[in-house]
Write a protein that holds these residues in place. Structure first.
Motif, PDB file in Angstrom:
ATOM      1  N   PRO A   1      36.547  69.459  56.433  1.00 44.10           N
ATOM      2  CA  PRO A   1      36.469  67.770  56.109  1.00 44.10           C
ATOM      3  C   PRO A   1      37.320  66.663  54.895  1.00 44.10           C
ATOM      4  O   PRO A   1      38.096  65.602  55.432  1.00 44.10           O
ATOM      5  N   PHE A   2      37.258  67.198  53.762  1.00 42.81           N
ATOM      6  CA  PHE A   2      38.707  66.239  52.991  1.00 42.81           C
ATOM      7  C   PHE A   2      39.883  66.470  53.861  1.00 42.81           C
ATOM      8  O   PHE A   2      40.723  66.170  53.627  1.00 42.81           O
ATOM      9  N   HIS A   3      40.319  68.163  54.167  1.00 40.58           N
ATOM     10  CA  HIS A   3      41.718  69.107  54.366  1.00 40.58           C
ATOM     11  C   HIS A   3      41.694  67.111  55.850  1.00 40.58           C
ATOM     12  O   HIS A   3      42.784  66.707  55.349  1.00 40.58           O
ATOM     13  N   GLU A   4      41.209  67.654  56.636  1.00 45.75           N
ATOM     14  CA  GLU A   4      41.777  66.310  57.565  1.00 45.75           C
ATOM     15  C   GLU A   4      41.361  65.152  56.978  1.00 45.75           C
ATOM     16  O   GLU A   4      42.198  64.080  57.299  1.00 45.75           O
ATOM     17  N   ALA A   5      40.490  64.721  55.926  1.00 47.30           N
ATOM     18  CA  ALA A   5      39.849  63.091  55.142  1.00 47.30           C
ATOM     19  C   ALA A   5      41.611  62.700  55.116  1.00 47.30           C
ATOM     20  O   ALA A   5      41.853  61.692  55.328  1.00 47.30           O
ATOM     21  N   ALA A   6      41.985  63.790  53.786  1.00 46.59           N
ATOM     22  CA  ALA A   6      43.498  63.578  53.377  1.00 46.59           C
ATOM     23  C   ALA A   6      44.783  63.285  54.599  1.00 46.59           C
ATOM     24  O   ALA A   6      45.692  62.570  54.000  1.00 46.59           O
ATOM     25  N   ALA A   7      44.726  64.248  55.071  1.00 50.35           N
ATOM     26  CA  ALA A   7      45.986  64.132  55.605  1.00 50.35           C
ATOM     27  C   ALA A   7      45.754  63.038  57.171  1.00 50.35           C
ATOM     28  O   ALA A   7      46.732  62.317  57.226  1.00 50.35           O
ATOM     29  N   GLU A   8      44.734  62.457  57.313  1.00 52.38           N
ATOM     30  CA  GLU A   8      44.319  60.902  58.336  1.00 52.38           C
ATOM     31  C   GLU A   8      45.300  60.280  57.502  1.00 52.38           C
ATOM     32  O   GLU A   8      45.709  58.934  58.553  1.00 52.38           O
ATOM     33  N   TRP A   9      45.022  59.775  55.981  1.00 49.13           N
ATOM     34  CA  TRP A   9      45.359  59.144  55.050  1.00 49.13           C
ATOM     35  C   TRP A   9      46.721  59.139  54.766  1.00 49.13           C
ATOM     36  O   TRP A   9      47.467  57.819  55.554  1.00 49.13           O
ATOM     37  N   ILE A  10      47.183  60.196  54.574  1.00 47.53           N
ATOM     38  CA  ILE A  10      48.900  60.396  54.884  1.00 47.53           C
ATOM     39  C   ILE A  10      49.646  60.175  55.759  1.00 47.53           C
ATOM     40  O   ILE A  10      50.780  59.465  55.973  1.00 47.53           O
ATOM     41  N   ARG A  11      48.676  60.533  56.530  1.00 51.75           N
ATOM     42  CA  ARG A  11      48.785  60.004  58.596  1.00 51.75           C
ATOM     43  C   ARG A  11      49.567  58.850  58.635  1.00 51.75           C
ATOM     44  O   ARG A  11      50.332  58.271  59.516  1.00 51.75           O
ATOM     45  N   GLN A  12      48.968  57.954  58.108  1.00 53.11           N
ATOM     46  CA  GLN A  12      49.465  56.348  58.322  1.00 53.11           C
ATOM     47  C   GLN A  12      50.123  55.969  56.940  1.00 53.11           C
ATOM     48  O   GLN A  12      50.732  54.718  58.094  1.00 53.11           O
ATOM     49  N   MET A  13      50.756  56.677  56.777  1.00 57.42           N
ATOM     50  CA  MET A  13      52.446  56.125  56.032  1.00 57.42           C
ATOM     51  C   MET A  13      53.550  56.210  56.491  1.00 57.42           C
ATOM     52  O   MET A  13      53.490  56.770  57.372  1.00 57.42           O
ATOM     53  N   PRO A  14      54.515  55.480  55.662  1.00 51.80           N
ATOM     54  CA  PRO A  14      55.781  55.217  56.502  1.00 51.80           C
ATOM     55  C   PRO A  14      56.276  55.979  56.887  1.00 51.80           C
ATOM     56  O   PRO A  14      56.625  56.621  55.088  1.00 51.80           O
ATOM     57  N   VAL A  15      56.769  56.986  57.359  1.00 50.02           N
ATOM     58  CA  VAL A  15      57.964  58.130  57.401  1.00 50.02           C
ATOM     59  C   VAL A  15      59.101  58.170  57.467  1.00 50.02           C
ATOM     60  O   VAL A  15      59.530  57.336  59.218  1.00 50.02           O
ATOM     61  N   SER A  16      60.222  57.957  56.985  1.00 49.58           N
ATOM     62  CA  SER A  16      61.559  57.565  57.575  1.00 49.58           C
ATOM     63  C   SER A  16      61.958  59.323  58.814  1.00 49.58           C
ATOM     64  O   SER A  16      61.681  60.300  58.634  1.00 49.58           O
ATOM     65  N   ASP A  17      62.869  58.656  59.567  1.00 46.17           N
ATOM     66  CA  ASP A  17      63.498  59.648  60.301  1.00 46.17           C
ATOM     67  C   ASP A  17      64.196  60.836  59.869  1.00 46.17           C
ATOM     68  O   ASP A  17      64.816  61.832  60.079  1.00 46.17           O
TER      69      ASP A  17
END
Length: 290
Positions: free
Chosen positions: A82-98
């Protein structure tokens, strides 16, 4: 392709985020499998695919047995899923360059499973992972089994990461250096610090101790975080996982909680077929105050 060459290839993706831990100059990833700065400080990749950038000898309590136990329990039991999923979900919301990959750095990465699992869940995003730990035994295991990140043996106080180069810092149940975190974070970047809650591994604490170590408070740790970083979010995780006997043995091996108690208390804890284990974690997400 050898692991040494592959490790250097992955490091080349985040060359912009690396600096020499000796002089602070930018560092270049050489095709022959080494890091080299303009002052000719050089760090070779090992055959396992990691690179040691320590500038002085380092010791510690963590050994290969502890890291192997931690690896087994994380891969087999889902203790931290559950921690891995929560951390990934938060990082997924960050803007990422192409173009240039966003760098996710796990500071105090141990044997690498946390970062590996989180990067798995970020598949498809233009992100690159880097794991740093002072314990060579842990980083060796990470590089041996996980080709998902750049693995470095190094000291957070003399880290190999450039100013303003890290988009997300993971600091999971590990010591902090907030001055370094502030220096390393890119504009808009975030620190995700994971601290245990009062109920974390409660069953193990209560079985092994009869003194004040039966309980835990994270107030001081959270207070220190809040003095250095502006907390933008707190993600509480509260759940339990049933562990079988062999997994309970690994739980005892992997945690410093078992380093000093009465051996008979350890044996009593392990004298069962399975047990429900509480996981209580707080994910503190923050940005530098300066």
């Amino acid at each position: 392709m050898s692991k040494r060459t592959d490790g250097a290839r992955r490091a080349a993706r985040i060359e912009h985020a690396l600096k020499c831990p000796v002089c602070g100059n930018p560092i270049r990833v050489e095709e022959d499998g080494r890091l080299l700065c303009r002052d000719h400080h050089s760090f070779d990749f090992a055959k396992q695919g990691y690179v040691n950038v320590l500038t002085r000898p380092a010791g510690g309590h963590y050994n290969k047995e502890l890291f192997e136990a931690r690896r087994r329990i994380m891969l087999d039991s889902g203790l931290y899923a559950p921690f891995h999923e929560a951390a990934a979900e938060w990082i997924r919301q960050m803007p990422v360059s192409d173009s240039r990959p966003a760098v996710v750095a796990d500071i105090g990465c141990g044997e690498g499973t946390h970062l590996h699992r989180i990067l798995e869940k970020l598949g498809g995003l233009n992100v690159a992972g880097a794991g740093l730990d002072i314990a060579k035994e842990g980083v060796q295991l990470a590089a041996r089994d996980f080709q998902s990140a750049v693995w470095l043996v190094g000291d957070l106080a003399q880290s190999p990461f450039s100013d303003g180069s890290i988009h997300a810092i993971l600091n999971i149940l590990s010591p902090s250096n907030y001055d370094e975190f502030t220096r390393m974070l890119a504009p808009g970047g975030r620190l995700i610090k994971v601290v245990p809650g009062a109920g974390y591994l409660r069953e193990l604490r209560e079985a092994l101790y009869t003194d004040e170590r039966r309980t835990y408070s994270n107030e001081d740790t959270i207070g220190l975080f809040d003095r250095h970083f502006r907390r933008t979010e707190t993600v509480p995780l509260r759940y339990s996982v049933r562990l079988e006997r062999s997994q309970l043995e690994d739980l005892v091996r992997m945690t410093p909680l078992s380093w000093s108690p009465d051996p008979e208390a350890v044996n009593r804890f392990l004298d069962r077929e399975s047990a429900e284990i509480t996981v209580e974690l707080d994910l503190l997400v923050g940005e530098p105050r300066d």
